[in-house]
Design a protein around this motif. Structure first.
Motif, PDB file in Angstrom:
ATOM      1  N   SER A   1      38.172 -17.735 142.606  1.00 15.79           N
ATOM      2  CA  SER A   1      36.823 -17.208 142.810  1.00 15.79           C
ATOM      3  C   SER A   1      35.739 -18.064 142.170  1.00 15.79           C
ATOM      4  O   SER A   1      34.568 -17.968 142.555  1.00 15.79           O
ATOM      5  CB  SER A   1      36.727 -15.778 142.265  1.00 15.79           C
ATOM      6  OG  SER A   1      37.022 -15.744 140.881  1.00 15.79           O
ATOM      7  N   VAL A   2      36.081 -18.914 141.218  1.00 17.24           N
ATOM      8  CA  VAL A   2      35.105 -19.795 140.583  1.00 17.24           C
ATOM      9  C   VAL A   2      35.395 -21.260 140.877  1.00 17.24           C
ATOM     10  O   VAL A   2      34.498 -22.033 141.215  1.00 17.24           O
ATOM     11  CB  VAL A   2      35.093 -19.566 139.050  1.00 17.24           C
ATOM     12  CG1 VAL A   2      34.167 -20.561 138.362  1.00 17.24           C
ATOM     13  CG2 VAL A   2      34.662 -18.139 138.724  1.00 17.24           C
ATOM     14  N   LEU A   3      36.656 -21.648 140.784  1.00 12.80           N
ATOM     15  CA  LEU A   3      37.029 -23.063 140.831  1.00 12.80           C
ATOM     16  C   LEU A   3      37.603 -23.496 142.176  1.00 12.80           C
ATOM     17  O   LEU A   3      38.019 -24.645 142.321  1.00 12.80           O
ATOM     18  CB  LEU A   3      38.051 -23.368 139.726  1.00 12.80           C
ATOM     19  CG  LEU A   3      37.584 -23.023 138.308  1.00 12.80           C
ATOM     20  CD1 LEU A   3      38.720 -23.223 137.316  1.00 12.80           C
ATOM     21  CD2 LEU A   3      36.377 -23.856 137.908  1.00 12.80           C
ATOM     22  N   GLY A   4      37.614 -22.604 143.164  1.00 14.31           N
ATOM     23  CA  GLY A   4      38.156 -22.954 144.468  1.00 14.31           C
ATOM     24  C   GLY A   4      37.602 -24.245 145.050  1.00 14.31           C
ATOM     25  O   GLY A   4      38.361 -25.068 145.582  1.00 14.31           O
ATOM     26  N   PRO A   5      36.283 -24.511 144.953  1.00 16.44           N
ATOM     27  CA  PRO A   5      35.725 -25.731 145.549  1.00 16.44           C
ATOM     28  C   PRO A   5      36.278 -27.028 144.978  1.00 16.44           C
ATOM     29  O   PRO A   5      36.203 -28.059 145.641  1.00 16.44           O
ATOM     30  CB  PRO A   5      34.218 -25.602 145.256  1.00 16.44           C
ATOM     31  CG  PRO A   5      33.987 -24.126 145.153  1.00 16.44           C
ATOM     32  CD  PRO A   5      35.217 -23.578 144.509  1.00 16.44           C
ATOM     33  N   VAL A   6      36.838 -27.005 143.767  1.00 12.02           N
ATOM     34  CA  VAL A   6      37.378 -28.250 143.189  1.00 12.02           C
ATOM     35  C   VAL A   6      38.898 -28.227 143.133  1.00 12.02           C
ATOM     36  O   VAL A   6      39.515 -29.070 142.486  1.00 12.02           O
ATOM     37  CB  VAL A   6      36.812 -28.501 141.773  1.00 12.02           C
ATOM     38  CG1 VAL A   6      35.319 -28.700 141.828  1.00 12.02           C
ATOM     39  CG2 VAL A   6      37.171 -27.360 140.822  1.00 12.02           C
ATOM     40  N   SER A   7      39.525 -27.271 143.836  1.00  7.35           N
ATOM     41  CA  SER A   7      40.979 -27.154 143.747  1.00  7.35           C
ATOM     42  C   SER A   7      41.708 -28.304 144.426  1.00  7.35           C
ATOM     43  O   SER A   7      42.783 -28.709 143.991  1.00  7.35           O
ATOM     44  CB  SER A   7      41.440 -25.828 144.368  1.00  7.35           C
ATOM     45  OG  SER A   7      41.088 -25.779 145.742  1.00  7.35           O
ATOM     46  N   GLY A   8      41.117 -28.855 145.481  1.00  2.49           N
ATOM     47  CA  GLY A   8      41.803 -29.914 146.198  1.00  2.49           C
ATOM     48  C   GLY A   8      41.108 -31.250 146.121  1.00  2.49           C
ATOM     49  O   GLY A   8      41.694 -32.289 146.411  1.00  2.49           O
ATOM     50  N   ALA A   9      39.856 -31.250 145.715  1.00  2.38           N
ATOM     51  CA  ALA A   9      39.091 -32.501 145.639  1.00  2.38           C
ATOM     52  C   ALA A   9      39.252 -33.132 144.269  1.00  2.38           C
ATOM     53  O   ALA A   9      39.944 -32.612 143.402  1.00  2.38           O
ATOM     54  CB  ALA A   9      37.621 -32.202 145.920  1.00  2.38           C
ATOM     55  N   ARG A  10      38.593 -34.303 144.125  1.00  5.36           N
ATOM     56  CA  ARG A  10      38.575 -34.919 142.801  1.00  5.36           C
ATOM     57  C   ARG A  10      37.820 -33.988 141.866  1.00  5.36           C
ATOM     58  O   ARG A  10      36.703 -33.552 142.133  1.00  5.36           O
ATOM     59  CB  ARG A  10      37.880 -36.273 142.834  1.00  5.36           C
ATOM     60  CG  ARG A  10      37.715 -36.893 141.439  1.00  5.36           C
ATOM     61  CD  ARG A  10      36.682 -38.004 141.426  1.00  5.36           C
ATOM     62  NE  ARG A  10      36.441 -38.484 140.076  1.00  5.36           N
ATOM     63  CZ  ARG A  10      35.592 -37.916 139.212  1.00  5.36           C
ATOM     64  NH1 ARG A  10      34.918 -36.844 139.570  1.00  5.36           N
ATOM     65  NH2 ARG A  10      35.424 -38.429 138.003  1.00  5.36           N
ATOM     66  N   ARG A  11      38.400 -33.694 140.745  1.00  2.71           N
ATOM     67  CA  ARG A  11      37.753 -32.785 139.814  1.00  2.71           C
ATOM     68  C   ARG A  11      36.742 -33.536 138.956  1.00  2.71           C
ATOM     69  O   ARG A  11      36.951 -34.691 138.603  1.00  2.71           O
ATOM     70  CB  ARG A  11      38.802 -32.130 138.912  1.00  2.71           C
ATOM     71  CG  ARG A  11      39.801 -31.290 139.692  1.00  2.71           C
ATOM     72  CD  ARG A  11      40.806 -30.635 138.783  1.00  2.71           C
ATOM     73  NE  ARG A  11      41.859 -29.988 139.552  1.00  2.71           N
ATOM     74  CZ  ARG A  11      42.905 -29.377 139.013  1.00  2.71           C
ATOM     75  NH1 ARG A  11      43.038 -29.348 137.695  1.00  2.71           N
ATOM     76  NH2 ARG A  11      43.812 -28.819 139.784  1.00  2.71           N
ATOM     77  N   PRO A  12      35.661 -32.872 138.593  1.00  2.00           N
ATOM     78  CA  PRO A  12      34.691 -33.526 137.724  1.00  2.00           C
ATOM     79  C   PRO A  12      35.232 -33.671 136.305  1.00  2.00           C
ATOM     80  O   PRO A  12      36.163 -32.964 135.904  1.00  2.00           O
ATOM     81  CB  PRO A  12      33.496 -32.560 137.760  1.00  2.00           C
ATOM     82  CG  PRO A  12      34.101 -31.231 138.080  1.00  2.00           C
ATOM     83  CD  PRO A  12      35.268 -31.517 138.983  1.00  2.00           C
TER      84      PRO A  12
END
Length: 399
Positions: free
Chosen positions: A26-37
């Motif tokens: 619910s919070v971190l879904g957008p970075v689950s598959g991409a390069r993480r910051p």
């Protein structure tokens, strides 16, 4: 290591590098598959530049750090505080019942609620929406942080609101709120107040409204807000512990500050017999001789710690009310906002009582270390745990 040292190590590390994140988090879904910051990028996105963009070094303990490294504890603390402020558990059956849905709790649970408010005396300490007198209400009413009441030995005392000695173990084993911090300052607002009345300096801003006291300083009406307790007043903070919230209490065992009870049934049996202190009301193991703060109390026991005379059926009703009525299903099923990334928890070492496995030798570590036995918690997304997994279970289910 200081927090600045930890910041130096972490800033250019990818966020949650060793952890897995559900694509539906619910919070971190957008970075689950991409390069993480990196944590540096996260800080720059979340905090004002004046907190991290200085070009000159900052000296801490004689060592140089960047401003971002030096402020790492600020970023760390605020981030956790703001995240935790989103975890509001307010959808327990009790909440629905109080909003008019009388089907949300069955008859036994309703009986338990009534006992909680009455004969069981639970609400005396576990009051308010947070079910603790030490709740955030005191942040908005800071003049009520100190309370005055008649104790179990029939003597009047001052204490920190929401902190009580219930006789779990002898006070001599743990002063709890009666202790001091690393600089010798009292942990208790009440003792700071005593210092203030004597003309001393205290580290915390403190204002007390004597007109809010349960037991007033004077019977006069209206209350005289200029009254002050006598210097060197008696307090009851030795052996006092903070009252915990009872929300989701079925999932937070073991219970009491020393983890001495595995089940809520055992907790209610403890309160039903009036606690485990030894001795008479005026002289028992909740008392403590503490000459350093001029306290010579034979008892610090909360006045509500008496035999409750609950029947076995009443004890069962109270337990069911707490187990079922106070559990938010989103917490039990780890649904948003209570979902989370994966987590590795060390639980002892690999091996047995005779020997343990050793980690491989490392040039950085001269002593051999035992291999951790890990528990892997899988990542859970906004939808929560699966039906096959079932909800989280009480602590004692694993015993």
């Amino acid at each position: 290591r200081t927090f600045a040292d930890i910041g130096r190590r972490m800033l250019d590390t990818l966020m949650l590098k060793q952890q897995r994140i559900s694509s539906s988090d619910s919070v971190l879904g957008p970075v689950s598959g991409a390069r993480r910051p990196t944590y540096r990028e996260l800080i720059k996105n979340a905090f004002q530049p004046r907190l991290w963009n200085a070009t000159q070094q900052v000296s801490l303990g004689g060592a140089p750090y960047t401003q971002m490294e030096a402020n790492f504890p600020l970023f760390f603390g605020l981030a956790i505080q703001l995240y935790e402020s989103t975890l509001i558990s307010d959808q327990a059956p009790l909440d629905a019942y109080l909003q008019g849905d009388h089907t949300a709790m069955n008859g036994q649970q309703v009986q338990g609620m009534n006992l909680f408010l009455g004969k069981g005396k639970c609400v005396s300490c576990h009051g308010g929406a947070e079910l603790t007198n030490a709740g955030s209400r005191l942040l908005f009413h800071p003049r009520e942080r100190i309370e005055r009441m008649v104790m179990a030995d029939n003597l009047t005392t001052l204490y920190d609101n929401g902190f009580y000695n219930t006789g779990v173990r002898p006070t001599s084993e743990d002063l709890a709120l009666g202790g001091t911090d690393a600089w010798g300052n009292p942990l208790s607002f009440t003792r700071e107040y005593n210092t203030l009345l004597q003309g001393g300096q205290i580290p915390d801003p403190l204002e007390v409204d004597v007109c809010t006291f349960e037991v007033p300083l004077s019977p006069a009406i209206p209350c005289d807000a200029t009254l002050k307790p006598k210097v060197g007043f008696r307090d009851s903070v030795d052996g006092a512990f903070k009252t915990p919230t009872l929300r989701n209490i079925a999932l937070t065992g073991p219970y009491f500050h020393n983890g001495s009870r595995a089940t809520l049934q055992q907790v209610m049996e403890f309160y039903n017999r009036g606690g485990d202190r030894r001795g008479e009301d005026a002289s028992n193991t909740s008392g403590f001789e503490h000459p350093a703060v001029n306290q010579h109390n034979g008892s610090n026991l909360d006045p509500d710690m008496t035999q409750l005379n609950l029947t076995p059926d009443e004890v069962d009703a109270l337990v069911k009310f707490m187990e079922v009525g106070l559990t938010d299903p989103r917490v039990a099923w780890e649904r948003a906002p209570f979902d989370h990334p994966s987590l590795v928890l060390p639980q002892g070492e690999k091996g047995d009582e005779n020997s343990v496995g050793q980690k491989p030798a490392s040039p950085k570590i001269t002593t051999r270390q035992a291999q951790d036995a890990d528990i892997q918690l899988r990542p859970v997304g906004a939808e929560g745990r699966t039906r096959l997994e079932g909800p989280l279970l009480p602590f004692n289910n694993d015993l």
